[in-house]
Enzyme design. Structure first.
Site, PDB file in Angstrom:
ATOM      1  N   HIS A  53       0.807  -1.222   0.000  1.00  0.00           N
ATOM      2  CA  HIS A  53       0.000   0.000   0.000  1.00  0.00           C
ATOM      3  C   HIS A  53       0.841   1.274   0.000  1.00  0.00           C
ATOM      4  CE1 HIS A  53      -3.728  -2.182   0.948  1.00  0.00           C
ATOM      5  NE2 HIS A  53      -2.982  -2.914   1.766  1.00  0.00           N
ATOM      6  N   GLY A 210      -7.284 -12.037   8.271  1.00  0.00           N
ATOM      7  CA  GLY A 210      -8.530 -11.601   7.649  1.00  0.00           C
ATOM      8  C   GLY A 210      -9.377 -12.753   7.140  1.00  0.00           C
ATOM      9  N   ASP A 237       6.673 -11.105   8.224  1.00  0.00           N
ATOM     10  CA  ASP A 237       7.347 -10.079   9.037  1.00  0.00           C
ATOM     11  C   ASP A 237       7.599 -10.528  10.471  1.00  0.00           C
ATOM     12  OD1 ASP A 237       4.734 -10.032   9.979  1.00  0.00           O
ATOM     13  OD2 ASP A 237       4.504  -7.851   9.846  1.00  0.00           O
ATOM     14  N   ASP A 262       2.749  -6.153   2.134  1.00  0.00           N
ATOM     15  CA  ASP A 262       1.568  -5.489   2.705  1.00  0.00           C
ATOM     16  C   ASP A 262       2.003  -4.264   3.504  1.00  0.00           C
ATOM     17  OD1 ASP A 262      -1.057  -4.932   3.267  1.00  0.00           O
ATOM     18  OD2 ASP A 262      -1.318  -6.507   4.753  1.00  0.00           O
TER      19      ASP A 262
END
Length: 369
Positions: A53, A210, A237, A262
């Site tokens: 993003h 999610g 991560d 991400d």
């Protein structure tokens, strides 16, 4: 141009040799023995980040044309040569202008290439919206997708949708003719996810995050992705996924595993408070959560750091590189151009030392780092 004395990453393994190239690769192998000395460095394809993003205080959803070159240079500096700017769940009046700005992006000479656009939403589940703002969610709407894709200059390569939402299966059937459809931010059970994959979906967005977890009687999207042969994203991560599950996912999905960053606008920035799609989040010691909650908001890593961490978690180096190069290129249907070292493909590659530090980056045959 030629580079020799390298450890080339070819067909999933390292071999000694060199590379010959102009804008594309024109030769590979141990017969190349002159040119620039790679001094034994790994020579791997440029990384492909299909889910990112933001970074360096800039977000692709800001509709800020001045921010895109900053992002492009950030990715290239770390070894990403192609990226999909990933938009947030926003209302059409904000999302369309952001996509229009992306449609006009021109790569700086020292920046990564925009391979297309990833729309993460707005067709997502309220219950699994994560850091996506609830008021911006929308039911799957084919006409809305076509309007947004038109605003992007028809550059949408990937879209994330929750398949249990009303009209989603029909949406997937139609939109999968245009781009890769991914399941994510979803409460879908196994049968619903399988119906979505049978309708044309082929990918899963940030696996485990999610979506319902993998249960031995309720396999959900994770089991459906496995059974359907879908490619699956993973955020390596160390915060989003336990290292044991990173290893497990590699063993389950093999060359279908796609590492992603991400990353949010805090990537490459100090700890502090930042904005994400109309909400604030806080980064503390590299961990980003919605402010005042423990909800993970995305990551602060560059994809190359994700590769290094995956290796440190026990994923074989060759598998981690494949998951950040060829696998994402295949997921968006661009493996005929990028994602591997082969004659005729783009001369996008990275030189790494034995500790996986970036020593040089080439994009379309030109050294940018």
């Amino acid at each position: 141009m030629r580079i020799f004395n390298a450890k080339l990453f070819l067909d999933g393994a390292f071999v000694d040799g060199g590379i010959e190239f102009d804008k594309t690769i024109t030769g590979l192998g141990d017969h190349i023995s002159d040119g620039v000395d790679a001094e034994g460095c790994y020579l791997i394809p440029g990384l492909v980040d299909v889910h990112t993003h933001a970074a360096m205080g800039k977000d692709v959803s800001d509709a800020d044309p001045d921010g895109l070159p900053v992002l492009s240079r950030y990715y290239a500096k770390g070894g990403v040569t192609s990226w999909l700017p990933t938009t947030m769940t926003l209302k059409e009046e904000r999302l369309a202008p952001a996509l229009k700005v992306l449609s006009k992006f021109e790569r700086p000479e020292d920046g990564a290439k925009m391979a297309g656009i990833h729309m993460e939403g707005p067709f997502l589940s309220f219950a699994k919206r994560g850091a996506q703002k609830a008021e911006n969610l929308s039911k799957p709407d084919v006409e809305l997708f076509h309007r947004l894709n038109a605003a992007s200059g028809n550059k949408v390569k990937l879209i994330t949708v929750a398949p249990e939402e009303e009209g989603a299966i029909d949406f997937i059937r139609e939109v999968s003719k245009v781009c890769t459809v991914s399941l994510g931010h979803t409460t879908a059970d196994y049968d619903t996810a399988m119906a979505a994959y049978e309708a044309g979906a082929t990918h899963a967005t940030h696996l485990y995050n999610g979506m319902p977890g993998l249960h031995h009687r309720m396999p959900g999207v994770i089991g459906a992705a496995m059974d359907s042969g879908a490619t699956v994203e993973l955020i390596s991560d160390g915060f989003h996924i336990h290292p044991s599950v990173v290893r497990l996912t590699h063993r389950l999905f093999g060359d279908k595993l796609v590492l992603i960053s991400d990353s949010l606008r805090c990537a490459g920035m100090p700890d502090g408070e930042y904005e994400l799609g109309g909400q604030m989040f806080t980064m503390t010691n590299g961990k980003a959560t919605l402010s005042g909650t423990d909800t993970l908001a995305g990551s602060s890593i560059h994809l190359m750091e994700g590769v290094r961490r995956a290796v440190s978690f026990g994923v074989p180096l060759e598998a981690a590189i494949t998951a950040a190069t060829l696998a994402p290129a295949k997921a968006i249907g661009m493996d005929n151009e990028i994602g591997s070292l082969a004659n005729g493909k783009c001369a996008d590659f990275v030189l790494l030392d034995k500790d996986l530090n970036v020593k040089a980056v080439y994009i379309d045959g030109k050294k940018v780092v």
